[in-house]
Design a protein around this motif. Structure first.
Motif: not given
Length: 498
Positions: A158-182
């Motif tokens: 997702f981040m390397h090719e800048r494209q992917g499916v819903c699983m990649a959207y949601a996993l990236l969102f979740e990991k960014m929230m974890e990094e922000l302690n949300i």
């Protein structure tokens, strides 16, 4: 949300993986802890009475593991388990797992996530502002696409090719929230119109209340477009039940409608805690305070593609034929910038680019092309051997600056004195460069310079995986690209070697 197993935190508090003998209640967090370490093979021994047959217990473990550390558990591509009784009250289980990403890819992704969050968020932002910033970044930086070179399900692709499916959207969102302690959940379920593989989205917590966020379904834009909506942003169970289905027992209830006023917004942009964009009915320019959820009209003009750079709001003015305008947020001054009809507006860290239906794009921001470059004479010149779309070279000897050169004009200058260096360059859809010393990424104290013949490209625009434009030098016959070390880059209009 009653689940038989312990949480990962409870398991860690009781010692975690220090012991391989666990209770049945600890099976889920123990497996998750191994997956978080990306262990490919490991064994666990369960002591005591089982609440159900082992096959059923293992199925339940893998059905629930996405609730804990989904960034790791969902990247598990396959699993194999074998178990046997080793005593009257003890069972040994041997696990063999295969992951969709490597440890090197995991390291790269985490580094990119932290670098991006440092750019799009700050400590002064509220929780809602940070959630908006991440949600909007993901939608505008990446595209929904099933046909990818790597697995479309992974965050790395997702981040390397800048494209992917819903699983990649949601996993990236979740990991960014974890990094922000949300607090955030990765939700697995189904949704109307989605494939047999199901659908994935998120839940986030704000002030003790939980809300659904489906970044995939809020992404309206075709590739490269700016379009975004908030219909599936911070919504309740009642709203999501209309077209989403999930196991209500696995997640907290989302009952608040506090942010429903945001759901009608589209094509908006966040700046200083406020959203700027078109009125949902009239398309006239409005501004909404995301804390107070109060909106007011700014201009009697119909707008589209609202984008902010340096306190300037750029947009397409459909009250004037879709032409380009700029609004100074601090002073309220309105200025027309071009007569052509705007096709889209995009922004990265260094530039704001306006593409028109006809004519050349207009770029605002730092200059992408610098005036000159100084290349010092190298101590050593070494050959670059070409194999199709890749080049390979190596050097070993006394500490020296090295120029690697290929007969086709591709060259790499390492100003930093090195004693041993191996260079791998791949030019295929993107530019992938690996500079290693003793099988580890080379640590360069001074930038290297890659020289690419202009015949290889049709544009001087080079971007990194986060969409940031890299400053390049256009010389007569080549482009000179500065490099901090091993990296992946994207060249707009890349033609490749002949």
């Amino acid at each position: 949300m009653a689940i038989y197993f312990e949480t990962l935190q409870q398991f860690k508090d009781s010692g975690g993986l220090k012991a391989t003998t666990i209770t049945a209640k600890q099976l889920l967090p123990a497996v998750v802890a191994h997956m978080q370490r990306m262990d490919r093979t490991f064994s666990l021994q369960i002591n005591g009475r089982l609440p159900k047959p082992m096959d059923e217990l293992l199925d339940e473990v893998f059905a629930l593991c996405h609730l804990q550390q989904p960034f790791y558990t969902q990247h598990c591509a396959s699993r194999n388990m074998r178990y046997k009784s080793v005593s009257k009250s003890r069972i040994k289980i041997d696990f063999t797992l295969r992951y969709r990403m490597t440890r090197e890819e995991e390291k790269w992704v985490l580094g990119e996530i932290r670098r991006i969050l440092a750019r799009i968020t700050c400590d002064d932002m509220s929780v809602i502002q940070k959630i908006i910033a991440v949600h909007d970044y993901i939608i505008r930086a990446y595209d929904y696409e099933m046909q990818t070179d790597g697995s479309p399900f992974t965050v790395y692709t997702f981040m390397h090719e800048r494209q992917g499916v819903c699983m990649a959207y949601a996993l990236l969102f979740e990991k960014m929230m974890e990094e922000l302690n949300i607090p955030c959940y990765y939700v697995v379920g189904k949704a109307d119109g989605e494939s047999e593989f199901g659908h994935a989205w998120n839940m986030v917590e704000i002030d003790g209340a939980w809300y659904h966020v489906d970044a995939t379904w809020n992404d309206l834009g075709k590739k490269g477009n700016h379009e975004i909506r908030y219909r599936y942003f911070l919504r309740s169970d009642e709203v999501f039940k209309r077209d989403h289905q999930w196991n209500l027992d696995h997640y907290p209830p989302c009952v608040s409608d506090r942010f429903d006023q945001l759901s009608v917004l589209y094509d908006v942009v966040l700046y200083n805690g406020k959203l700027y964009g078109p009125h949902p009915k009239t398309a006239e320019l409005i501004v909404m305070d995301v804390e107070k959820l109060v909106a007011k009209k700014l201009l009697d003009v119909r707008v589209q593609y609202c984008t902010v750079r340096e306190a300037m709001l750029y947009f397409s003015n459909f009250s004037d034929g879709g032409t380009l305008y700029r609004y100074q947020i601090e002073t309220g001054e309105l200025e027309k910038l071009a007569e052509q009809k705007v096709e889209r507006i995009t922004v990265d860290e260094a530039h704001l680019t306006v593409t028109f239906e006809a004519g050349e794009p207009l770029v605002f921001g730092e200059e992408a092309v610098v005036e000159s470059v100084q290349v010092m004479e190298p101590d050593i010149t070494m050959p670059l051997m070409r194999f199709g779309d890749s080049w390979f070279g190596s050097y070993e000897g006394k500490a020296a600056s090295v120029m690697f050169e290929a007969p086709d004009g591709l060259s790499l200058y390492i100003k930093n004195p090195v004693k041993q260096l191996t260079v791998d360059i791949l030019l295929h859809k993107e530019l992938d460069i690996r500079m290693t010393s003793a099988r580890k990424d080379a640590q360069l104290t001074e930038r290297a310079q890659l020289m690419i013949p202009k015949s290889f490209v049709t544009s001087a625009e080079v971007k990194d995986t986060a969409g940031q434009t890299i400053a390049v030098v256009e010389q007569k016959e080549q482009l000179v690209i500065p490099l901090e070390g091993s990296t992946k880059l994207f060249i707009n209009g890349f033609a490749g070697p002949s």
